[in-house]
Scaffold this active site. Structure first.
Site, PDB file in Angstrom:
ATOM      1  N   HIS A   1      -7.885   1.096   4.846  1.00  0.00           N
ATOM      2  CA  HIS A   1      -7.931   0.479   6.181  1.00  0.00           C
ATOM      3  C   HIS A   1      -9.495   0.703   6.710  1.00  0.00           C
ATOM      4  O   HIS A   1     -10.215  -0.494   6.979  1.00  0.00           O
ATOM      5  CB  HIS A   1      -6.993   0.773   7.416  1.00  0.00           C
ATOM      6  CG  HIS A   1      -5.710   0.862   6.941  1.00  0.00           C
ATOM      7  ND1 HIS A   1      -5.185  -0.006   6.094  1.00  0.00           N
ATOM      8  CD2 HIS A   1      -4.531   1.536   7.078  1.00  0.00           C
ATOM      9  CE1 HIS A   1      -3.789   0.154   5.927  1.00  0.00           C
ATOM     10  NE2 HIS A   1      -3.580   1.019   6.358  1.00  0.00           N
TER      11      HIS A   1
ATOM     12  N   LYS B   1      -4.041  11.942  14.010  1.00  0.00           N
ATOM     13  CA  LYS B   1      -2.738  11.889  14.784  1.00  0.00           C
ATOM     14  C   LYS B   1      -2.572  12.790  15.744  1.00  0.00           C
ATOM     15  O   LYS B   1      -3.600  13.851  15.937  1.00  0.00           O
ATOM     16  CB  LYS B   1      -1.699  12.248  13.666  1.00  0.00           C
ATOM     17  CG  LYS B   1      -1.387  11.109  12.670  1.00  0.00           C
ATOM     18  CD  LYS B   1      -0.030  10.942  12.187  1.00  0.00           C
ATOM     19  CE  LYS B   1       0.414  10.070  11.253  1.00  0.00           C
ATOM     20  NZ  LYS B   1       0.417   8.811  11.876  1.00  0.00           N
TER      21      LYS B   1
ATOM     22  N   LYS C   1       0.911  -1.172   0.070  1.00  0.00           N
ATOM     23  CA  LYS C   1       0.078   0.227  -0.131  1.00  0.00           C
ATOM     24  C   LYS C   1       0.882   1.266   0.135  1.00  0.00           C
ATOM     25  O   LYS C   1       2.022   1.123   0.386  1.00  0.00           O
ATOM     26  CB  LYS C   1      -0.947   0.217   1.297  1.00  0.00           C
ATOM     27  CG  LYS C   1      -0.240   0.208   2.497  1.00  0.00           C
ATOM     28  CD  LYS C   1      -1.205   1.018   3.498  1.00  0.00           C
ATOM     29  CE  LYS C   1      -0.765   2.334   3.655  1.00  0.00           C
ATOM     30  NZ  LYS C   1      -1.258   2.966   5.082  1.00  0.00           N
TER      31      LYS C   1
ATOM     32  N   LYS D   1      -4.886  -8.674   9.910  1.00  0.00           N
ATOM     33  CA  LYS D   1      -5.041  -8.518  11.612  1.00  0.00           C
ATOM     34  C   LYS D   1      -6.234  -9.671  12.024  1.00  0.00           C
ATOM     35  O   LYS D   1      -7.294  -9.401  11.635  1.00  0.00           O
ATOM     36  CB  LYS D   1      -5.358  -7.002  11.912  1.00  0.00           C
ATOM     37  CG  LYS D   1      -4.136  -6.210  11.828  1.00  0.00           C
ATOM     38  CD  LYS D   1      -4.641  -4.729  12.120  1.00  0.00           C
ATOM     39  CE  LYS D   1      -3.537  -3.692  11.889  1.00  0.00           C
ATOM     40  NZ  LYS D   1      -2.322  -3.790  12.998  1.00  0.00           N
TER      41      LYS D   1
HETATM   42  N1  LIG Z   1       7.799   0.529   6.687  1.00  0.00           N
HETATM   43  C1  LIG Z   1       6.441   0.141   7.209  1.00  0.00           C
HETATM   44  O1  LIG Z   1       6.141  -0.317   8.368  1.00  0.00           O
HETATM   45  C2  LIG Z   1       5.329  -0.205   6.188  1.00  0.00           C
HETATM   46  C3  LIG Z   1       4.128  -0.575   6.504  1.00  0.00           C
HETATM   47  C4  LIG Z   1       3.139  -0.765   5.658  1.00  0.00           C
HETATM   48  C5  LIG Z   1       3.363  -0.540   4.215  1.00  0.00           C
HETATM   49  N2  LIG Z   1       4.611   0.038   3.865  1.00  0.00           N
HETATM   50  C6  LIG Z   1       4.656   0.272   2.569  1.00  0.00           C
HETATM   51  O2  LIG Z   1       6.000  -0.592   1.861  1.00  0.00           O
HETATM   52  C7  LIG Z   1       6.628  -0.028   1.061  1.00  0.00           C
HETATM   53  C8  LIG Z   1       8.030   0.343   1.357  1.00  0.00           C
HETATM   54  O3  LIG Z   1       8.191   1.010   2.454  1.00  0.00           O
HETATM   55  P1  LIG Z   1       9.337   1.139   3.599  1.00  0.00           P
HETATM   56  O4  LIG Z   1       8.859   1.791   4.722  1.00  0.00           O
HETATM   57  O5  LIG Z   1      10.036  -0.106   3.572  1.00  0.00           O
HETATM   58  O6  LIG Z   1      10.382   2.288   2.508  1.00  0.00           O
HETATM   59  P2  LIG Z   1      11.881   2.555   2.573  1.00  0.00           P
HETATM   60  O7  LIG Z   1      12.414   2.183   4.014  1.00  0.00           O
HETATM   61  O8  LIG Z   1      12.251   4.001   2.245  1.00  0.00           O
HETATM   62  O9  LIG Z   1      12.424   1.675   1.897  1.00  0.00           O
HETATM   63  C9  LIG Z   1      12.638   1.727   0.313  1.00  0.00           C
HETATM   64  C10 LIG Z   1      13.366   0.715  -0.454  1.00  0.00           C
HETATM   65  O10 LIG Z   1      13.086   0.579  -1.625  1.00  0.00           O
HETATM   66  C11 LIG Z   1      14.491   1.040  -2.191  1.00  0.00           C
HETATM   67  N3  LIG Z   1      14.423   1.899  -3.467  1.00  0.00           N
HETATM   68  C12 LIG Z   1      14.047   3.136  -3.436  1.00  0.00           C
HETATM   69  N4  LIG Z   1      14.531   3.709  -4.795  1.00  0.00           N
HETATM   70  C13 LIG Z   1      14.894   2.656  -5.423  1.00  0.00           C
HETATM   71  C14 LIG Z   1      14.887   2.542  -6.680  1.00  0.00           C
HETATM   72  N5  LIG Z   1      14.983   3.617  -7.561  1.00  0.00           N
HETATM   73  N6  LIG Z   1      15.216   1.303  -7.242  1.00  0.00           N
HETATM   74  C15 LIG Z   1      15.555   0.195  -6.271  1.00  0.00           C
HETATM   75  N7  LIG Z   1      15.111   0.141  -4.920  1.00  0.00           N
HETATM   76  C16 LIG Z   1      14.924   1.569  -4.774  1.00  0.00           C
HETATM   77  C17 LIG Z   1      15.334   1.458  -1.260  1.00  0.00           C
HETATM   78  O11 LIG Z   1      16.606   1.060  -1.196  1.00  0.00           O
HETATM   79  P3  LIG Z   1      17.623   2.318  -2.067  1.00  0.00           P
HETATM   80  O12 LIG Z   1      17.218   3.354  -1.656  1.00  0.00           O
HETATM   81  O13 LIG Z   1      18.976   1.679  -1.749  1.00  0.00           O
HETATM   82  O14 LIG Z   1      17.435   1.927  -3.312  1.00  0.00           O
HETATM   83  C18 LIG Z   1      14.761   0.646   0.133  1.00  0.00           C
HETATM   84  O15 LIG Z   1      15.128  -0.504  -0.161  1.00  0.00           O
HETATM   85  C19 LIG Z   1       5.948   1.547   0.715  1.00  0.00           C
HETATM   86  O16 LIG Z   1       5.041   1.191  -0.389  1.00  0.00           O
HETATM   87  C20 LIG Z   1       5.257   1.513   2.108  1.00  0.00           C
HETATM   88  O17 LIG Z   1       3.901   2.472   2.000  1.00  0.00           O
HETATM   89  C21 LIG Z   1       5.414   0.193   4.674  1.00  0.00           C
END
Ligand SMILES: NC(=O)c1ccc[n+]([C@@H]2O[C@H](COP(=O)([O-])OP(=O)(O)OC[C@H]3O[C@@H](n4cnc5c(N)ncnc54)[C@H](OP(=O)(O)O)[C@@H]3O)[C@@H](O)[C@H]2O)c1
Length: 454
Positions: A219, A307, A127, A161
């Site tokens: 959600h 929030k 998402k 959940k």
């Molecule tokens: N974190 C959570 O708890 C959470 C919860 C629900 C949903 N999500 C969803 O999960 C997704 C990822 O979130 P996140 O929190 O993990 O984000 P994040 O920490 O910013 O991680 C993003 C990932 O994508 C990679 N990336 C970015 N640009 C890229 C590119 N051009 N080519 C290849 N890889 C690339 C980054 O590595 P590099 O920058 O090294 O390329 C990193 O591995 C999003 O859609 C978010 O909405 C996250």
């Protein structure tokens, strides 16, 4: 080696992958379920932070292969093609754990690579699925070009959940409640997802989306579906998703000129300071939804989220109608209404609020009493993480808890007029640590009701 599976995690070094995907894979592996996984590719531009893989179980760590990869660079997909060719006939699972603006390009390029292969495949999309109706339609169009719907897993992790899944079981396995689950007995339904925290390091993402997109479009509308849908004729993923789509399709469309009657936004005082720049993004949103079908016509469903509020709680509360007045007249007071609450956070509980005569005397005014059932206490053991359920379902090929194409678009259609209206002007301010903007209090008071948590 026999037929197996290979996971490609785009964004495999990011927060979601490190905090959720690998720990969950580790737990699934301990239960002996990943035996057929031959490799897990973590694809991203920079690698893992030093020592991260050492924190994982060695059996899992040895499956993980870091592959430098930029999803916007076409050349890098040649490497992907080469790697895939090492796994003829194996199932390929592509997990897009990327910043959402990269979903489209990754789908198209990966899809083009896959044209050269006959491997069975699945694609998992995190998402948010789109930024508005138009972008969600575009993503679906891109997906449809390269994948069949059977291969697509759109994630809304709330569906993983157990306390949300329990809404369906509770409704459809208890005769005593199902008979009163309709407009004849229910006065209103409130679905609240309230947070005490602010931006928590997600500022640039959050400021682009706001409360309505971040929580309500996905959600809270999913919770609404489980609360309001009809029992499916058969417990089959498609029939269950059909029933959810029927609910969303019955939601009364809000006309552009009516938005202010159906929705209120707010922003907490200090949001711009936390963000470090001016902003008109809402950190609070509430919406009134009507489901124009036989079961629910005229019953308002109030959805609210925000929030920096007073309490952290996610609850769906069904409030029943007032009892007929004659008993109240006899005892000289009007008993409180009955309520059933499904609590999703902080506990996984079902709470029944009903009236009991206190032992002070026959026909004295009944007092509110509660029955609470916690999933953990009742069934023992830990409740599985939402991602554990969802990733197991992806491996098993069960799409019940994933969003279907039509569902993803109808959910956007519901909120789109509000998004359009809120693209102008600024949200009213509310004080941190309160229940939100005073406009939201007035909004529900105008209907002769108040916000409730049980
Ligand atoms: N974190 C959570 O708890 C959470 C919860 C629900 C949903 N999500 C969803 O999960 C997704 C990822 O979130 P996140 O929190 O993990 O984000 P994040 O920490 O910013 O991680 C993003 C990932 O994508 C990679 N990336 C970015 N640009 C890229 C590119 N051009 N080519 C290849 N890889 C690339 C980054 O590595 P590099 O920058 O090294 O390329 C990193 O591995 C999003 O859609 C978010 O909405 C996250």
């Amino acid at each position: 080696m026999g037929k197996g599976r290979v996971l490609f995690i785009f964004g495999g070094t990011g927060d979601l992958a490190r905090r959720k995907i690998y720990p969950v894979l580790q737990r699934i592996m301990k239960r002996g379920k990943l035996k057929d996984v031959k490799a897990i590719y973590a694809l991203s531009r920079a690698g893992f932070e030093r020592g991260y893989l050492d924190t994982l179980d060695p059996d899992l760590a040895k499956l993980i292969r870091f592959q430098p990869f930029d999803v916007t660079n076409r050349e890098d997909y040649r490497t992907l093609e080469k790697e895939i060719s090492n796994f003829p006939g194996d199932e390929l699972i592509f997990y897009l754990a990327l910043p959402p603006h990269l979903f489209g390009t990754t789908i198209v390029h990966t899809g083009s690579v896959l044209r050269h292969f006959l491997n069975p495949r699945k694609i998992v999309i995190e998402k948010p699925f789109g930024f508005d109706l138009e972008s969600a339609r575009k993503l679906n169009f891109q997906l449809r070009r390269y994948f069949t719907e059977r291969e697509i897993y759109r994630i809304d992790h709330f569906l993983g959940k157990v306390s949300i899944q329990n809404i369906l079981s509770f409704r459809f396995s208890n005769y005593i409640f199902e008979g009163i689950w309709n407009k004849n007995f229910v006065d209103n339904v409130q679905i609240s997802a309230l947070e005490t925290v602010g931006l928590e390091g997600r500022s640039s993402y959050y400021d682009r989306v706001g409360a309505l997109r971040d929580m309500i479009q996905n959600h809270l509308l999913q919770i609404l579906c489980f609360l309001a849908m009809e029992p499916p004729a058969v417990m089959d993923p498609e029939r269950i998703r059909d029933e959810k789509v029927k609910v969303l399709s019955s939601v009364r469309k809000i006309k552009p000129e009516e938005v202010d009657r159906y929705a209120v936004r707010g922003s907490y005082r200090g949001y711009e300071e936390d963000l470090g720049r001016p902003s008109s993004t809402e950190t609070y949103a509430c919406v009134k939804v009507f489901i124009d079908n036989f079961r629910w016509e005229g019953v308002p469903f109030y959805l609210r989220t925000g929030k920096r509020l007073k309490e952290k709680k996610t609850q769906a509360v069904i409030t029943f109608k007032e009892i007929p007045g004659n008993f109240g007249k006899l005892i000289g007071c009007m008993p409180e209404r009955n309520r059933i609450a499904f609590e999703i956070a902080p506990g996984n509980r079902v709470i029944l609020s009903f009236q009991m005569m206190p032992p002070t005397g026959f026909l004295s005014c009944p007092l509110e009493s509660r029955m609470e059932v916690s999933l953990e206490d009742t069934f023992g053991g830990e409740v599985p993480d939402a991602y554990e359920t969802l990733i197991e379902d992806i491996l098993d090929g069960d799409q019940t808890l994933f969003i279907r194409e039509d569902e993803s678009e109808i959910a956007w259609e519901i909120v789109q007029p509000i998004l359009d209206r809120w693209s102008e002007g600024r949200p009213p301010l509310y004080e941190p640590g309160t229940w939100g903007p005073k406009e939201a209090e007035e909004f529900i008071r105008r209907d002769g009701r108040e916000w409730v948590l049980v």
